[in-house]
Design a protein around this motif. Structure first.
Motif, PDB file in Angstrom:
ATOM      1  N   PRO A  51      53.330  61.900   1.713  1.00 23.67           N
ATOM      2  CA  PRO A  51      53.312  63.088   1.518  1.00 23.67           C
ATOM      3  C   PRO A  51      54.381  63.385   0.282  1.00 23.67           C
ATOM      4  N   SER A  52      55.055  62.232  -0.355  1.00 29.88           N
ATOM      5  CA  SER A  52      55.861  62.763  -1.358  1.00 29.88           C
ATOM      6  C   SER A  52      55.076  63.191  -2.816  1.00 29.88           C
ATOM      7  N   SER A  53      53.874  62.918  -2.817  1.00 28.46           N
ATOM      8  CA  SER A  53      52.834  63.540  -3.957  1.00 28.46           C
ATOM      9  C   SER A  53      52.427  64.802  -3.525  1.00 28.46           C
ATOM     10  N   ALA A  54      52.482  65.194  -2.483  1.00 31.55           N
ATOM     11  CA  ALA A  54      52.233  66.512  -1.939  1.00 31.55           C
ATOM     12  C   ALA A  54      53.390  67.562  -1.751  1.00 31.55           C
ATOM     13  N   THR A  55      54.449  67.374  -2.333  1.00 33.86           N
ATOM     14  CA  THR A  55      55.730  68.009  -2.117  1.00 33.86           C
ATOM     15  C   THR A  55      55.589  69.332  -2.541  1.00 33.86           C
ATOM     16  N   THR A  56      54.990  69.458  -3.743  1.00 29.64           N
ATOM     17  CA  THR A  56      54.799  71.056  -4.342  1.00 29.64           C
ATOM     18  C   THR A  56      53.922  71.848  -3.500  1.00 29.64           C
ATOM     19  N   ARG A  57      52.904  71.206  -2.847  1.00 30.74           N
ATOM     20  CA  ARG A  57      51.936  71.833  -1.972  1.00 30.74           C
ATOM     21  C   ARG A  57      52.630  72.303  -0.629  1.00 30.74           C
ATOM     22  N   ILE A  58      53.428  71.370  -0.093  1.00 29.67           N
ATOM     23  CA  ILE A  58      54.240  71.621   1.118  1.00 29.67           C
ATOM     24  C   ILE A  58      55.239  72.691   0.861  1.00 29.67           C
ATOM     25  N   ILE A  59      56.219  72.521  -0.468  1.00 31.43           N
ATOM     26  CA  ILE A  59      57.025  73.682  -0.555  1.00 31.43           C
ATOM     27  C   ILE A  59      56.089  75.151  -0.794  1.00 31.43           C
ATOM     28  N   GLU A  60      54.971  75.127  -1.297  1.00 27.43           N
ATOM     29  CA  GLU A  60      54.346  76.508  -1.236  1.00 27.43           C
ATOM     30  C   GLU A  60      53.824  76.890   0.110  1.00 27.43           C
TER      31      GLU A  60
ATOM     32  N   PRO B 139      66.256  59.354  -1.099  1.00 30.77           N
ATOM     33  CA  PRO B 139      65.796  60.471  -1.587  1.00 30.77           C
ATOM     34  C   PRO B 139      66.420  61.649  -1.614  1.00 30.77           C
ATOM     35  N   LEU B 140      67.380  61.806  -0.804  1.00 33.28           N
ATOM     36  CA  LEU B 140      68.229  63.028  -0.668  1.00 33.28           C
ATOM     37  C   LEU B 140      68.936  63.282  -1.857  1.00 33.28           C
ATOM     38  N   PHE B 141      69.243  62.351  -2.673  1.00 33.71           N
ATOM     39  CA  PHE B 141      70.369  62.356  -3.934  1.00 33.71           C
ATOM     40  C   PHE B 141      69.556  61.857  -5.128  1.00 33.71           C
TER      41      PHE B 141
ATOM     42  N   GLU C 210      65.155  70.727  -2.038  1.00 33.38           N
ATOM     43  CA  GLU C 210      65.971  70.030  -1.316  1.00 33.38           C
ATOM     44  C   GLU C 210      65.336  69.623   0.075  1.00 33.38           C
ATOM     45  N   VAL C 211      64.699  70.724   0.558  1.00 28.53           N
ATOM     46  CA  VAL C 211      64.467  70.518   1.986  1.00 28.53           C
ATOM     47  C   VAL C 211      63.312  69.713   2.117  1.00 28.53           C
ATOM     48  N   SER C 212      62.446  69.782   0.978  1.00 23.31           N
ATOM     49  CA  SER C 212      61.248  69.114   0.975  1.00 23.31           C
ATOM     50  C   SER C 212      61.389  67.527   1.197  1.00 23.31           C
ATOM     51  N   TYR C 213      62.803  67.070   0.361  1.00 26.06           N
ATOM     52  CA  TYR C 213      62.917  65.772   0.432  1.00 26.06           C
ATOM     53  C   TYR C 213      63.043  65.256   2.014  1.00 26.06           C
ATOM     54  N   VAL C 214      63.470  66.076   2.857  1.00 21.88           N
ATOM     55  CA  VAL C 214      63.644  65.502   4.174  1.00 21.88           C
ATOM     56  C   VAL C 214      62.507  65.067   4.704  1.00 21.88           C
ATOM     57  N   VAL C 215      61.125  65.398   4.188  1.00 19.14           N
ATOM     58  CA  VAL C 215      60.086  65.292   4.759  1.00 19.14           C
ATOM     59  C   VAL C 215      59.734  63.305   4.833  1.00 19.14           C
ATOM     60  N   THR C 216      60.349  62.949   3.703  1.00 18.09           N
ATOM     61  CA  THR C 216      60.480  61.520   3.668  1.00 18.09           C
ATOM     62  C   THR C 216      61.314  60.796   4.362  1.00 18.09           C
ATOM     63  N   SER C 217      62.691  61.357   4.062  1.00 20.16           N
ATOM     64  CA  SER C 217      63.782  60.976   4.522  1.00 20.16           C
ATOM     65  C   SER C 217      63.863  61.008   6.256  1.00 20.16           C
ATOM     66  N   VAL C 218      63.495  61.843   6.835  1.00 23.12           N
ATOM     67  CA  VAL C 218      63.484  61.818   8.347  1.00 23.12           C
ATOM     68  C   VAL C 218      62.210  61.004   8.910  1.00 23.12           C
TER      69      VAL C 218
ATOM     70  N   ILE D  33      58.948  68.411  10.261  1.00 23.67           N
ATOM     71  CA  ILE D  33      59.998  67.521  10.149  1.00 23.67           C
ATOM     72  C   ILE D  33      60.283  66.798  11.572  1.00 23.67           C
ATOM     73  N   VAL D  34      60.148  67.160  12.522  1.00 25.09           N
ATOM     74  CA  VAL D  34      60.332  66.735  14.102  1.00 25.09           C
ATOM     75  C   VAL D  34      59.209  65.830  14.146  1.00 25.09           C
ATOM     76  N   THR D  35      57.784  66.195  14.048  1.00 29.21           N
ATOM     77  CA  THR D  35      56.763  65.364  14.285  1.00 29.21           C
ATOM     78  C   THR D  35      56.718  64.228  13.072  1.00 29.21           C
ATOM     79  N   ARG D  36      57.265  64.279  11.941  1.00 25.22           N
ATOM     80  CA  ARG D  36      57.422  63.379  11.130  1.00 25.22           C
ATOM     81  C   ARG D  36      58.642  62.200  11.531  1.00 25.22           C
ATOM     82  N   PHE D  37      59.609  62.822  12.121  1.00 25.06           N
ATOM     83  CA  PHE D  37      60.821  61.846  12.646  1.00 25.06           C
ATOM     84  C   PHE D  37      60.043  61.099  13.907  1.00 25.06           C
ATOM     85  N   PHE D  38      59.372  61.486  14.802  1.00 24.01           N
ATOM     86  CA  PHE D  38      58.678  60.705  15.852  1.00 24.01           C
ATOM     87  C   PHE D  38      57.499  59.888  15.491  1.00 24.01           C
ATOM     88  N   SER D  39      56.870  60.230  14.350  1.00 20.85           N
ATOM     89  CA  SER D  39      55.991  59.260  13.796  1.00 20.85           C
ATOM     90  C   SER D  39      56.690  58.039  13.027  1.00 20.85           C
TER      91      SER D  39
END
Length: 505
Positions: free
Chosen positions: A62-71, A439-441, A78-86, A135-141
């Motif tokens: 999903p890191s390459s789709a960050t722009t699409r997720i933001i939109e 990824p957060l910093f 900053e919130v979009s980085y959590v998708v990878t970190s979580v 974010i929640v489903t990413r964590f459980f994945s």
């Protein structure tokens, strides 16, 4: 007292001594995974590596789709980085259960249940109505996807003797990096296409479903503790009398039968090992920094290659091919080093050479990582320098990271043997925490310090840690000698060799 000795027709006979536990029927027992055919061993190794590629692919895709997720969800960068970190945070908590748990209930049962759950949670990401659900489903994945990373190394230890473990370990370690490298490559093309934002998650779901089905069909149970327990149950059913049946047991059944003991093993052993095992702590610190660097690259590459050198999202994804090329070269070199510097010692050490002989690859990889980091930073810092220069640096990064990981993972296997799943769990917990934080910093660090100095900061840390494999090679045996979990069979053999020299004189 009486003993119940095993006979070829699966019956027990009574003697005058105490009962003894069920074991393998000699060194060539076909039920022992280490005696399975070479073809079956390689199928299992490749299947295990395949599900590991899948689990790590989903961490970075999903890191390459960050722009699409933001939109899509109207969120900040900053919130979009959590998708990878979580997702990586899920690795941390999953490792509590699955590595040590596989030592109790078996490798296959853990892998099948977790990979099915992991696949189903990707559906939650596909149909997520808001960022909270994503974010929640990413964590459980990530929670369930941690099982191949912690159990995979134990599967290799179940199957392969030390002298034959070099190439399988290289392939498995490579899968840990191939997945994250493939994620941005595939994700970049999906993000640039006319497909909806969630199609990267559809790709992940299809890949996960296919990998899980193949694993269910082709992966047998490999844990010797579980296989011996099954053998004991079968023999109890075939016993002539209840008295004989009661006397049939395994060491595993006698030691870990209560629920409290299972909880202690599952939850406490990884932390107990981290608290009491200096070898595990030191290895984990080094590997955590290296693993964090790998995930920092996912956020740093767009700054270097897209913002500074003007490449597109899909072209930026292709840069990760360099990491794959470096890993492949590292795999070949690691196999060569194993064959020339490890296997020749196998006979002399009666099948248990010192674990430090596994570290030759890391001795080559640690300087390569330092070189690659500085090269990437300072050639990527200037627009006047072609994008190809920092792209070549990624080959050194992949080469160095792969050799460091492969060497130290096999080092942990050889050090802890039957406890390697718990050691892998402890290692995965800490390095996943570090990787989740990077990824957060990373973006802020590269934007504030500049590409050159941000990469240099990472490079100086890598330089500080570069002597680690050399120090382990020299002092590792002394540290292992104080371990409560490491069998240290090589140290016992060393004493025997010293005695034989003395008597020879």
């Amino acid at each position: 007292m009486r003993t119940f000795a095993y006979t070829p027709n699966f019956q027990y006979r009574l003697d005058r001594h105490a009962p003894s536990p069920v074991t393998w029927d000699g060194p060539n027992d076909p039920q022992n995974p280490q005696n399975w055919s070479l073809r079956q061993k390689w199928i299992i190794t490749l299947v295990t590596s395949g599900v590991t590629i899948n689990a790590t692919f989903s961490s970075s895709a999903p890191s390459s789709a960050t722009t699409r997720i933001i939109e899509q969800f109207a969120i900040s960068s900053e919130v979009s980085y959590v998708v990878t970190s979580v997702y990586l945070l899920g690795y941390v908590f999953g490792s509590f259960f699955f590595g040590p748990g596989s030592e109790v209930v078996g490798r296959k049962r853990i892998l099948v249940v977790t990979m099915c759950c992991y696949t189903l949670f990707i559906l939650g990401q596909i149909f997520a109505p808001n960022i909270q659900t994503l974010i929640v489903t990413r964590f459980f994945s990530g929670f369930f996807a941690s099982s191949p990373l912690t159990v995979g190394g134990a599967v290799l230890a179940d199957l392969w003797a030390g002298k034959d473990r070099g190439l399988p370990s290289s392939i498995f370690s490579g899968s840990v990096f191939l997945g994250p490298a493939l994620g941005p490559l595939v994700g970049g093309f999906v993000a640039e296409s006319s497909l909806k934002w969630n199609w990267i998650f559809w790709v992940m779901f299809i890949f996960a479903g296919a990998s899980t089905l193949v694993m269910i069909v082709l992966l047998p149970e490999t844990c010797s503790l579980v296989l011996l327990s099954r053998k004991a149950k079968r023999l109890r059913k075939q016993a002539a009398t209840p008295q004989i049946a009661k006397a049939i047991f395994t060491e595993h059944e006698r030691k870990e039968t209560t629920l409290g003991e299972m909880v202690r093993v599952t939850f406490c052993r990884p932390f107990l090992m981290l608290a009491e095992e200096p070898i595990l702590v030191l290895v984990t610190v080094y590997m955590s920094i290296v693993y964090g660097l790998l995930y920092a690259l996912f956020e740093a590459f767009p700054i270097i290659f897209m913002e500074r050198h003007g490449l597109s999202s899909s072209q930026n994804g292709l840069i990760f091919i360099g990491v794959g090329i470096g890993s492949t070269i590292g795999a070949v070199l690691n196999w060569h080093l194993t064959e020339t510097l490890y296997v020749p010692h196998y006979a002399r050490w009666k099948g248990f050479p010192p674990a430090e002989y596994r570290l030759w690859g890391a001795m080559v990889g640690s300087p390569a990582l330092v070189i690659g980091t500085f090269w990437l930073g300072w050639t990527g810092n200037y627009e006047s320098i072609s994008w190809a220069a920092p792209a070549v640096a990624t080959v050194f990064l992949g080469f160095g990271i792969f050799l460091i990981f492969t060497s130290f993972l096999t080092y942990l296997i050889d050090t802890y043997l039957m406890y390697c799943a718990s050691a892998f769990a402890a290692n995965t917990i800490i390095r996943s925490l570090v990787a989740a934080a990077f990824p957060l910093f990373t973006v802020q660090m590269f934007q504030t310090l500049g590409i050159g100095w941000a990469a240099s900061l990472i490079g100086f840390i890598a330089l500080l840690l570069a002597p680690s494999p050399f120090l382990f090679y020299k002092y590792g045996a002394r540290i292992r000698a104080k371990s409560k979990f490491a069998p240290c069979i090589d140290l016992k053999i060393a004493k025997e060799l010293e005695k034989s020299k003395f008597f020879a004189i």
